[in-house]
Design an enzyme around this catalytic site. Sequence first.
Site, mmCIF file in Angstrom:
data_model
loop_
_atom_site.group_PDB
_atom_site.id
_atom_site.type_symbol
_atom_site.label_atom_id
_atom_site.label_comp_id
_atom_site.label_asym_id
_atom_site.label_seq_id
_atom_site.Cartn_x
_atom_site.Cartn_y
_atom_site.Cartn_z
ATOM 1 N N SER A 213 6.052 8.930 2.886
ATOM 2 C CA SER A 213 6.239 8.907 4.345
ATOM 3 C C SER A 213 7.689 9.301 4.615
ATOM 4 O O SER A 213 8.544 9.203 3.716
ATOM 5 C CB SER A 213 5.994 7.488 4.857
ATOM 6 N N TYR B 217 6.488 -1.859 4.915
ATOM 7 C CA TYR B 217 6.099 -0.444 4.821
ATOM 8 C C TYR B 217 7.251 0.400 4.287
ATOM 9 O O TYR B 217 7.095 1.190 3.357
ATOM 10 C CB TYR B 217 5.653 0.055 6.199
HETATM 11 P P1 NAD Z 1 -5.838 5.462 7.767
HETATM 12 O O1 NAD Z 1 -5.802 4.041 8.209
HETATM 13 O O2 NAD Z 1 -6.545 6.457 8.606
HETATM 14 O O3 NAD Z 1 -6.411 5.561 6.273
HETATM 15 C C1 NAD Z 1 -6.010 4.670 5.271
HETATM 16 C C2 NAD Z 1 -6.997 4.748 4.132
HETATM 17 O O4 NAD Z 1 -6.625 3.740 3.153
HETATM 18 C C3 NAD Z 1 -8.438 4.417 4.555
HETATM 19 O O5 NAD Z 1 -9.355 5.225 3.849
HETATM 20 C C4 NAD Z 1 -8.586 2.957 4.136
HETATM 21 O O6 NAD Z 1 -9.933 2.580 3.884
HETATM 22 C C5 NAD Z 1 -7.773 2.961 2.855
HETATM 23 N N1 NAD Z 1 -7.422 1.610 2.441
HETATM 24 C C6 NAD Z 1 -6.716 0.672 3.126
HETATM 25 N N2 NAD Z 1 -6.688 -0.480 2.431
HETATM 26 C C7 NAD Z 1 -7.381 -0.259 1.283
HETATM 27 C C8 NAD Z 1 -7.708 -1.059 0.161
HETATM 28 N N3 NAD Z 1 -7.331 -2.341 0.059
HETATM 29 N N4 NAD Z 1 -8.437 -0.488 -0.821
HETATM 30 C C9 NAD Z 1 -8.858 0.786 -0.740
HETATM 31 N N5 NAD Z 1 -8.576 1.592 0.298
HETATM 32 C C10 NAD Z 1 -7.843 1.062 1.292
HETATM 33 O O7 NAD Z 1 -4.310 5.867 7.569
HETATM 34 P P2 NAD Z 1 -3.551 7.275 7.393
HETATM 35 O O8 NAD Z 1 -2.611 7.381 8.520
HETATM 36 O O9 NAD Z 1 -4.503 8.368 7.111
HETATM 37 O O10 NAD Z 1 -2.670 6.929 6.123
HETATM 38 C C11 NAD Z 1 -2.888 7.504 4.840
HETATM 39 C C12 NAD Z 1 -1.575 7.459 4.067
HETATM 40 O O11 NAD Z 1 -0.620 8.298 4.730
HETATM 41 C C13 NAD Z 1 -0.939 6.073 3.982
HETATM 42 O O12 NAD Z 1 -0.386 5.871 2.701
HETATM 43 C C14 NAD Z 1 0.155 6.127 5.035
HETATM 44 O O13 NAD Z 1 1.199 5.234 4.765
HETATM 45 C C15 NAD Z 1 0.578 7.573 4.909
HETATM 46 N N6 NAD Z 1 1.293 8.081 6.070
HETATM 47 C C16 NAD Z 1 0.704 8.117 7.304
HETATM 48 C C17 NAD Z 1 1.419 8.605 8.378
HETATM 49 C C18 NAD Z 1 0.834 8.670 9.759
HETATM 50 O O14 NAD Z 1 1.586 8.947 10.707
HETATM 51 N N7 NAD Z 1 -0.455 8.476 9.935
HETATM 52 C C19 NAD Z 1 2.733 9.046 8.208
HETATM 53 C C20 NAD Z 1 3.301 8.987 6.941
HETATM 54 C C21 NAD Z 1 2.566 8.505 5.884
#
Ligand code: NAD
Length: 265
Positions: free
Chosen positions: A147, A160
């Site tokens: 991130s 986080y």
């Molecule tokens: P999201 O909530 O849409 O997806 C998260 C995924 O992780 C889902 O498939 C969920 O089921 C899975 N997950 C959560 N807890 C779990 C567990 N205990 N066991 C197995 N799976 C689990 O979120 P996203 O925004 O798509 O995030 C995906 C990644 O990208 C994360 O690591 C997040 O930190 C990172 N990220 C997101 C953003 C953003 O702005 N959305 C920015 C930077 C980084």
Amino acid sequence: MTKNQSLRGRTALITGSTSGIGLALADVLAEAGADIMLNGLGEADAIEQSREGIAKKHGVNVHYHNADMTRPDEITDLVTNANNTFGRLDIAVCNAGIQHVSPIENFAVSKWDDILAINLSSAFHIMRAAVPIMKAQGSGRIVNMASAHALVASPFKAAYVASKHGLAGLTKTVALEVAEHGITCNAICPGYVRTPLVEAQIAPTAKARGLSKEKVISDVLLAAQPTKAFVEYSHIAGLLLYLVSDAGASVNGAMLPIDGGWTAQ
Ligand code: NAD
């Protein structure tokens, strides 16, 4: 335009691929021809719909494993199962992640523990199990979803930010260990992408800062993002496809921001 089938015969495991960025990346890797191991939480029917949809759309094999990213034994089983199912493991994307927004003095201890487990330790367990398989193959690509918060901090996100900074260190360390084995290990550092994870933090951030939800989007989430626009899934997918390609072979141990210039400031 010729369809990009550069990953035909390769296999990819993506943690947290039942939603948001992970699901979008699974779809793109499948489009490029890779067989896919999905993972993540969610309703069984919705997950099966995604699995079948990706398989049919792209003509690849798609399986699902329900490993909980807080459970080391289940994570190891996910890696073993992916390798046994497809006979090899070419790409591991450690993407599962959660968020919790709170001032540190009220930060729930259970949230701290869960975020460290899911955002950081799960990548350790995936890599610990995947590296021997990739070393035996003499090739592999590991991509950790970090991130912008792996590079800079924001208030109220202690767990986080700590987990993502930790993931940066872990990525660099593994990169050094695998460098002579045809394996690369890198981290993608996105700014804000409008996924369910981001939607879920708008209300708590509004509460923590005493702002309206609209103000949270414009003045908090996108305040640091000079483009004033959310990062799109396709922007992340393009970098992932590069990293897993032969052309990406010399990119190793890199923290790669896709954040509209946020961390340039
Ligand atoms: P999201 O909530 O849409 O997806 C998260 C995924 O992780 C889902 O498939 C969920 O089921 C899975 N997950 C959560 N807890 C779990 C567990 N205990 N066991 C197995 N799976 C689990 O979120 P996203 O925004 O798509 O995030 C995906 C990644 O990208 C994360 O690591 C997040 O930190 C990172 N990220 C997101 C953003 C953003 O702005 N959305 C920015 C930077 C980084």
